[in-house]
Motif scaffolding. Structure first.
Motif, PDB file in Angstrom:
ATOM      1  N   ARG A 286      -7.227  10.466  -4.747  1.00  0.00           N
ATOM      2  CA  ARG A 286      -8.102   9.640  -3.902  1.00  0.00           C
ATOM      3  C   ARG A 286      -7.463   8.281  -3.644  1.00  0.00           C
ATOM      4  NH1 ARG A 286     -12.041  11.841  -7.238  1.00  0.00           N
ATOM      5  NH2 ARG A 286     -12.151   9.933  -8.451  1.00  0.00           N
ATOM      6  N   CYS A 287      -6.910   7.691  -4.684  1.00  0.00           N
ATOM      7  CA  CYS A 287      -6.233   6.400  -4.541  1.00  0.00           C
ATOM      8  C   CYS A 287      -5.045   6.529  -3.594  1.00  0.00           C
ATOM      9  CB  CYS A 287      -5.774   5.896  -5.903  1.00  0.00           C
ATOM     10  SG  CYS A 287      -4.948   4.288  -5.847  1.00  0.00           S
ATOM     11  N   GLN A 288      -4.277   7.591  -3.739  1.00  0.00           N
ATOM     12  CA  GLN A 288      -3.126   7.829  -2.866  1.00  0.00           C
ATOM     13  C   GLN A 288      -3.574   7.899  -1.407  1.00  0.00           C
ATOM     14  OE1 GLN A 288      -1.181  11.581  -3.524  1.00  0.00           O
ATOM     15  NE2 GLN A 288       0.346  11.218  -1.944  1.00  0.00           N
ATOM     16  N   GLY A 289      -4.613   8.657  -1.147  1.00  0.00           N
ATOM     17  CA  GLY A 289      -5.110   8.796   0.223  1.00  0.00           C
ATOM     18  C   GLY A 289      -5.576   7.476   0.803  1.00  0.00           C
ATOM     19  N   THR A 290      -6.274   6.701  -0.005  1.00  0.00           N
ATOM     20  CA  THR A 290      -6.752   5.398   0.450  1.00  0.00           C
ATOM     21  C   THR A 290      -5.584   4.461   0.738  1.00  0.00           C
ATOM     22  OG1 THR A 290      -8.790   5.659  -0.811  1.00  0.00           O
ATOM     23  CG2 THR A 290      -8.187   3.419  -0.168  1.00  0.00           C
ATOM     24  N   CYS A 291      -4.601   4.444  -0.142  1.00  0.00           N
ATOM     25  CA  CYS A 291      -3.444   3.569   0.063  1.00  0.00           C
ATOM     26  C   CYS A 291      -2.643   3.989   1.290  1.00  0.00           C
ATOM     27  CB  CYS A 291      -2.567   3.571  -1.186  1.00  0.00           C
ATOM     28  SG  CYS A 291      -3.303   2.694  -2.567  1.00  0.00           S
ATOM     29  N   GLU A 292      -2.502   5.293   1.515  1.00  0.00           N
ATOM     30  CA  GLU A 292      -1.793   5.749   2.711  1.00  0.00           C
ATOM     31  C   GLU A 292      -2.534   5.319   3.972  1.00  0.00           C
ATOM     32  OE1 GLU A 292      -1.511   9.940   1.928  1.00  0.00           O
ATOM     33  OE2 GLU A 292       0.355   9.708   0.792  1.00  0.00           O
ATOM     34  N   PHE A 293      -3.858   5.436   3.952  1.00  0.00           N
ATOM     35  CA  PHE A 293      -4.680   5.011   5.088  1.00  0.00           C
ATOM     36  C   PHE A 293      -4.510   3.514   5.349  1.00  0.00           C
ATOM     37  CE2 PHE A 293      -8.673   3.175   6.610  1.00  0.00           C
ATOM     38  CZ  PHE A 293      -8.801   3.834   7.819  1.00  0.00           C
ATOM     39  N   LEU A 294      -4.585   2.732   4.272  1.00  0.00           N
ATOM     40  CA  LEU A 294      -4.464   1.273   4.426  1.00  0.00           C
ATOM     41  C   LEU A 294      -3.069   0.861   4.882  1.00  0.00           C
ATOM     42  CD1 LEU A 294      -6.498   0.099   1.312  1.00  0.00           C
ATOM     43  CD2 LEU A 294      -7.173  -0.048   3.727  1.00  0.00           C
TER      44      LEU A 294
ATOM     45  N   CYS B 294       0.697   6.450  -7.054  1.00  0.00           N
ATOM     46  CA  CYS B 294      -0.462   7.326  -7.275  1.00  0.00           C
ATOM     47  C   CYS B 294      -0.064   8.793  -7.161  1.00  0.00           C
ATOM     48  CB  CYS B 294      -1.575   6.992  -6.281  1.00  0.00           C
ATOM     49  SG  CYS B 294      -2.374   5.407  -6.605  1.00  0.00           S
TER      50      CYS B 294
ATOM     51  N   CYS C 238       0.822  -1.211   0.000  1.00  0.00           N
ATOM     52  CA  CYS C 238       0.000   0.000   0.000  1.00  0.00           C
ATOM     53  C   CYS C 238       0.856   1.262   0.000  1.00  0.00           C
ATOM     54  CB  CYS C 238      -0.952  -0.008   1.197  1.00  0.00           C
ATOM     55  SG  CYS C 238      -2.265  -1.241   1.038  1.00  0.00           S
TER      56      CYS C 238
END
Length: 58
Positions: A46-54, A19, A12
């Motif tokens: 958005r993908c970057q933010g989600t991957c950072e969160f995960l 991303c 991630c």
């Protein structure tokens, strides 16, 4: 010795970097009034933010 590794977090984190690079490139083109590049940049962010969160959650 067995090393503990969290492949999900590593994957991630790499995804977030990719991303980010994609978004930066698309943002450059979006400045030149290319609407599809602006949309792509937003999707990459958005993908970057989600991957950072995960990555942090894994």
């Amino acid at each position: 010795m067995l090393l503990k590794s969290n492949y999900t977090a590593e994957f991630c984190a790499v995804c977030a970097k990719i991303c980010n690079e994609c978004a930066e490139e698309c943002e450059k083109h979006a400045v030149m009034h290319m609407e599809h590049c602006r949309i792509c940049a937003e999707a990459c962010r958005r993908c970057q933010g989600t991957c950072e969160f995960l990555a942090l959650a894994a």
